[in-house]
Motif scaffolding. Sequence first.
Motif, PDB file in Angstrom:
ATOM      1  N   TRP A 130       0.821  -1.215   0.000  1.00 12.13           N
ATOM      2  CA  TRP A 130       0.000   0.000   0.000  1.00 12.13           C
ATOM      3  C   TRP A 130       0.856   1.267   0.000  1.00 12.13           C
ATOM      4  CZ3 TRP A 130       0.457   3.520   3.979  1.00 12.13           C
ATOM      5  CH2 TRP A 130       1.117   3.079   5.129  1.00 12.13           C
ATOM      6  N   ARG A 131       2.109   1.140   0.448  1.00  9.97           N
ATOM      7  CA  ARG A 131       2.991   2.307   0.486  1.00  9.97           C
ATOM      8  C   ARG A 131       3.342   2.800  -0.917  1.00  9.97           C
ATOM      9  NH1 ARG A 131       5.471   3.676   5.211  1.00  9.97           N
ATOM     10  NH2 ARG A 131       4.891   2.416   7.015  1.00  9.97           N
ATOM     11  N   ASN A 132       3.253   1.915  -1.891  1.00  6.61           N
ATOM     12  CA  ASN A 132       3.423   2.299  -3.291  1.00  6.61           C
ATOM     13  C   ASN A 132       2.185   1.824  -4.047  1.00  6.61           C
ATOM     14  OD1 ASN A 132       4.120   2.866  -5.891  1.00  6.61           O
ATOM     15  ND2 ASN A 132       6.042   1.732  -5.888  1.00  6.61           N
ATOM     16  N   PRO A 133       1.147   2.641  -4.091  1.00  9.19           N
ATOM     17  CA  PRO A 133      -0.131   2.196  -4.652  1.00  9.19           C
ATOM     18  C   PRO A 133      -0.075   1.705  -6.093  1.00  9.19           C
ATOM     19  CG  PRO A 133      -0.470   4.145  -3.319  1.00  9.19           C
ATOM     20  CD  PRO A 133       1.019   3.962  -3.444  1.00  9.19           C
ATOM     21  N   LEU A 134       0.993   2.048  -6.833  1.00 10.72           N
ATOM     22  CA  LEU A 134       1.115   1.520  -8.190  1.00 10.72           C
ATOM     23  C   LEU A 134       1.254   0.004  -8.180  1.00 10.72           C
ATOM     24  CD1 LEU A 134       3.487   4.110  -9.901  1.00 10.72           C
ATOM     25  CD2 LEU A 134       1.026   3.839 -10.234  1.00 10.72           C
ATOM     26  N   ASP A 138      -6.757  -1.316  -7.659  1.00  6.64           N
ATOM     27  CA  ASP A 138      -7.549  -0.168  -7.225  1.00  6.64           C
ATOM     28  C   ASP A 138      -8.469  -0.571  -6.074  1.00  6.64           C
ATOM     29  OD1 ASP A 138      -6.430   1.457  -9.149  1.00  6.64           O
ATOM     30  OD2 ASP A 138      -8.027   1.087 -10.616  1.00  6.64           O
ATOM     31  N   PRO A 139      -8.566   0.261  -5.045  1.00  6.69           N
ATOM     32  CA  PRO A 139      -9.472  -0.055  -3.931  1.00  6.69           C
ATOM     33  C   PRO A 139     -10.914  -0.192  -4.413  1.00  6.69           C
ATOM     34  CG  PRO A 139      -7.993   1.759  -3.361  1.00  6.69           C
ATOM     35  CD  PRO A 139      -7.828   1.515  -4.824  1.00  6.69           C
ATOM     36  N   ASP A 140     -11.645  -1.118  -3.804  1.00  8.03           N
ATOM     37  CA  ASP A 140     -13.044  -1.277  -4.189  1.00  8.03           C
ATOM     38  C   ASP A 140     -13.915  -0.272  -3.430  1.00  8.03           C
ATOM     39  OD1 ASP A 140     -13.212  -2.254  -1.609  1.00  8.03           O
ATOM     40  OD2 ASP A 140     -13.430  -4.347  -2.213  1.00  8.03           O
ATOM     41  N   LYS A 141     -15.200  -0.317  -3.692  1.00 13.29           N
ATOM     42  CA  LYS A 141     -16.114   0.661  -3.090  1.00 13.29           C
ATOM     43  C   LYS A 141     -16.137   0.555  -1.572  1.00 13.29           C
ATOM     44  CE  LYS A 141     -19.226   1.144  -7.054  1.00 13.29           C
ATOM     45  NZ  LYS A 141     -20.613   0.964  -7.562  1.00 13.29           N
ATOM     46  N   GLU A 142     -16.021  -0.662  -1.056  1.00 10.14           N
ATOM     47  CA  GLU A 142     -16.036  -0.849   0.393  1.00 10.14           C
ATOM     48  C   GLU A 142     -14.837  -0.170   1.041  1.00 10.14           C
ATOM     49  OE1 GLU A 142     -16.818  -2.005   4.287  1.00 10.14           O
ATOM     50  OE2 GLU A 142     -18.090  -1.757   2.516  1.00 10.14           O
ATOM     51  N   ALA A 143     -13.662  -0.327   0.432  1.00  8.84           N
ATOM     52  CA  ALA A 143     -12.459   0.317   0.973  1.00  8.84           C
ATOM     53  C   ALA A 143     -12.584   1.837   0.898  1.00  8.84           C
ATOM     54  CB  ALA A 143     -11.226  -0.156   0.212  1.00  8.84           C
ATOM     55  N   GLN A 157      -3.889  13.238  -0.262  1.00  7.55           N
ATOM     56  CA  GLN A 157      -2.772  12.284  -0.269  1.00  7.55           C
ATOM     57  C   GLN A 157      -2.932  11.249   0.846  1.00  7.55           C
ATOM     58  OE1 GLN A 157      -0.192  12.738  -2.686  1.00  7.55           O
ATOM     59  NE2 GLN A 157       0.233  10.622  -2.170  1.00  7.55           N
ATOM     60  N   PHE A 158      -3.371  11.698   2.004  1.00 11.90           N
ATOM     61  CA  PHE A 158      -3.614  10.793   3.132  1.00 11.90           C
ATOM     62  C   PHE A 158      -4.687   9.768   2.761  1.00 11.90           C
ATOM     63  CE2 PHE A 158      -5.676   9.334   6.928  1.00 11.90           C
ATOM     64  CZ  PHE A 158      -4.703   9.283   7.913  1.00 11.90           C
ATOM     65  N   LEU A 159      -5.783  10.245   2.189  1.00  9.54           N
ATOM     66  CA  LEU A 159      -6.887   9.352   1.826  1.00  9.54           C
ATOM     67  C   LEU A 159      -6.486   8.368   0.732  1.00  9.54           C
ATOM     68  CD1 LEU A 159      -9.827  11.938   1.829  1.00  9.54           C
ATOM     69  CD2 LEU A 159      -9.233  10.281   3.614  1.00  9.54           C
ATOM     70  N   TYR A 160      -5.603   8.814  -0.146  1.00  9.69           N
ATOM     71  CA  TYR A 160      -5.111   7.951  -1.229  1.00  9.69           C
ATOM     72  C   TYR A 160      -4.398   6.733  -0.644  1.00  9.69           C
ATOM     73  CZ  TYR A 160      -2.236   6.740  -5.357  1.00  9.69           C
ATOM     74  OH  TYR A 160      -1.612   6.101  -6.398  1.00  9.69           O
ATOM     75  N   TYR A 161      -3.480   6.982   0.283  1.00  9.16           N
ATOM     76  CA  TYR A 161      -2.775   5.867   0.918  1.00  9.16           C
ATOM     77  C   TYR A 161      -3.715   5.058   1.808  1.00  9.16           C
ATOM     78  CZ  TYR A 161       1.704   7.762  -0.643  1.00  9.16           C
ATOM     79  OH  TYR A 161       2.754   8.199  -1.411  1.00  9.16           O
ATOM     80  N   ALA A 162      -4.611   5.745   2.491  1.00  5.81           N
ATOM     81  CA  ALA A 162      -5.523   5.057   3.405  1.00  5.81           C
ATOM     82  C   ALA A 162      -6.395   4.042   2.668  1.00  5.81           C
ATOM     83  CB  ALA A 162      -6.403   6.080   4.124  1.00  5.81           C
ATOM     84  N   ALA A 163      -6.921   4.434   1.526  1.00  2.64           N
ATOM     85  CA  ALA A 163      -7.776   3.526   0.761  1.00  2.64           C
ATOM     86  C   ALA A 163      -7.004   2.281   0.334  1.00  2.64           C
ATOM     87  CB  ALA A 163      -8.344   4.247  -0.458  1.00  2.64           C
ATOM     88  N   HIS A 164      -5.742   2.466  -0.044  1.00  2.00           N
ATOM     89  CA  HIS A 164      -4.939   1.316  -0.462  1.00  2.00           C
ATOM     90  C   HIS A 164      -4.529   0.451   0.727  1.00  2.00           C
ATOM     91  CE1 HIS A 164      -4.655   3.651  -4.207  1.00  2.00           C
ATOM     92  NE2 HIS A 164      -4.457   2.476  -4.776  1.00  2.00           N
ATOM     93  N   LEU A 165      -4.311   1.069   1.877  1.00  2.00           N
ATOM     94  CA  LEU A 165      -3.999   0.291   3.077  1.00  2.00           C
ATOM     95  C   LEU A 165      -5.196  -0.568   3.483  1.00  2.00           C
ATOM     96  CD1 LEU A 165      -2.389  -0.539   5.555  1.00  2.00           C
ATOM     97  CD2 LEU A 165      -3.008   1.647   6.623  1.00  2.00           C
ATOM     98  N   ILE A 166      -6.365   0.037   3.532  1.00  6.39           N
ATOM     99  CA  ILE A 166      -7.571  -0.715   3.886  1.00  6.39           C
ATOM    100  C   ILE A 166      -7.833  -1.816   2.860  1.00  6.39           C
ATOM    101  CG2 ILE A 166     -10.082  -0.573   4.116  1.00  6.39           C
ATOM    102  CD1 ILE A 166      -8.626   0.536   6.520  1.00  6.39           C
ATOM    103  N   ALA A 168      -5.695  -3.360   0.961  1.00  7.27           N
ATOM    104  CA  ALA A 168      -4.703  -4.433   1.111  1.00  7.27           C
ATOM    105  C   ALA A 168      -5.058  -5.332   2.288  1.00  7.27           C
ATOM    106  CB  ALA A 168      -3.310  -3.831   1.299  1.00  7.27           C
ATOM    107  N   ARG A 169      -5.503  -4.735   3.381  1.00  3.66           N
ATOM    108  CA  ARG A 169      -5.894  -5.529   4.554  1.00  3.66           C
ATOM    109  C   ARG A 169      -7.107  -6.406   4.251  1.00  3.66           C
ATOM    110  NH1 ARG A 169      -3.515  -5.591   9.624  1.00  3.66           N
ATOM    111  NH2 ARG A 169      -1.644  -4.330   9.540  1.00  3.66           N
TER     112      ARG A 169
END
Length: 204
Positions: A130-134, A138-143, A157-166, A168-169
Amino acid sequence: MIDPITQEIMKLYLEHQGLPQELSPTDQQAFLETESERIAERIDNMKIVMEQQVLQRYMRDNGQPPPYMEKVGMINQAWAQATDFVINEEIYGQLPPEMEAYPPDQESPEAEAERDQARIQVHKSDPERWRNPLNCADPDKEADRLTDQLWKGRPVQFLYYAAHLIAARIEDNEPYPTSQNHPLYPSFTSQLDERVDEHAASGK
């Protein structure tokens, strides 16, 4: 079986780029093969582009196609230049001055999608992807929905990383916060703040 050109690219890639240390040996090999095949495909595409350019230029300047042997020589030279162009850009990270005028080759949407999917697959086992979203799907609607619920009002920028972190989890079937009162919420927020600061400091 890997063709000789791709094998040569793999050797150059290892010498000058190295492999992501966070990957397992198996994933490193897969990454190396995928990247080398992508570069080899770029070379093939660039050969076509530059061959067409040199032959069209000859026709424009002379009003007729070049003689056979001259045509062969022109094509061979164009192919060599195409190879140098891509290798210098991809492996060495720079272009010789005499090649800066060459236009980049255009990757088809299908080839680009396949390359992106391969990269995502290689990194799928990395919990820190998630630290490198490339390197992530792409995060789904739930994330996206949960991200907005947990950190509404935070910078983009915070939300961009947050969506990918969620995301990934969720993909990894690992625990993640579902509310601001969740025990994991503070640590997730701290990780995200740290990543945003890293991005601000390094630009990547």
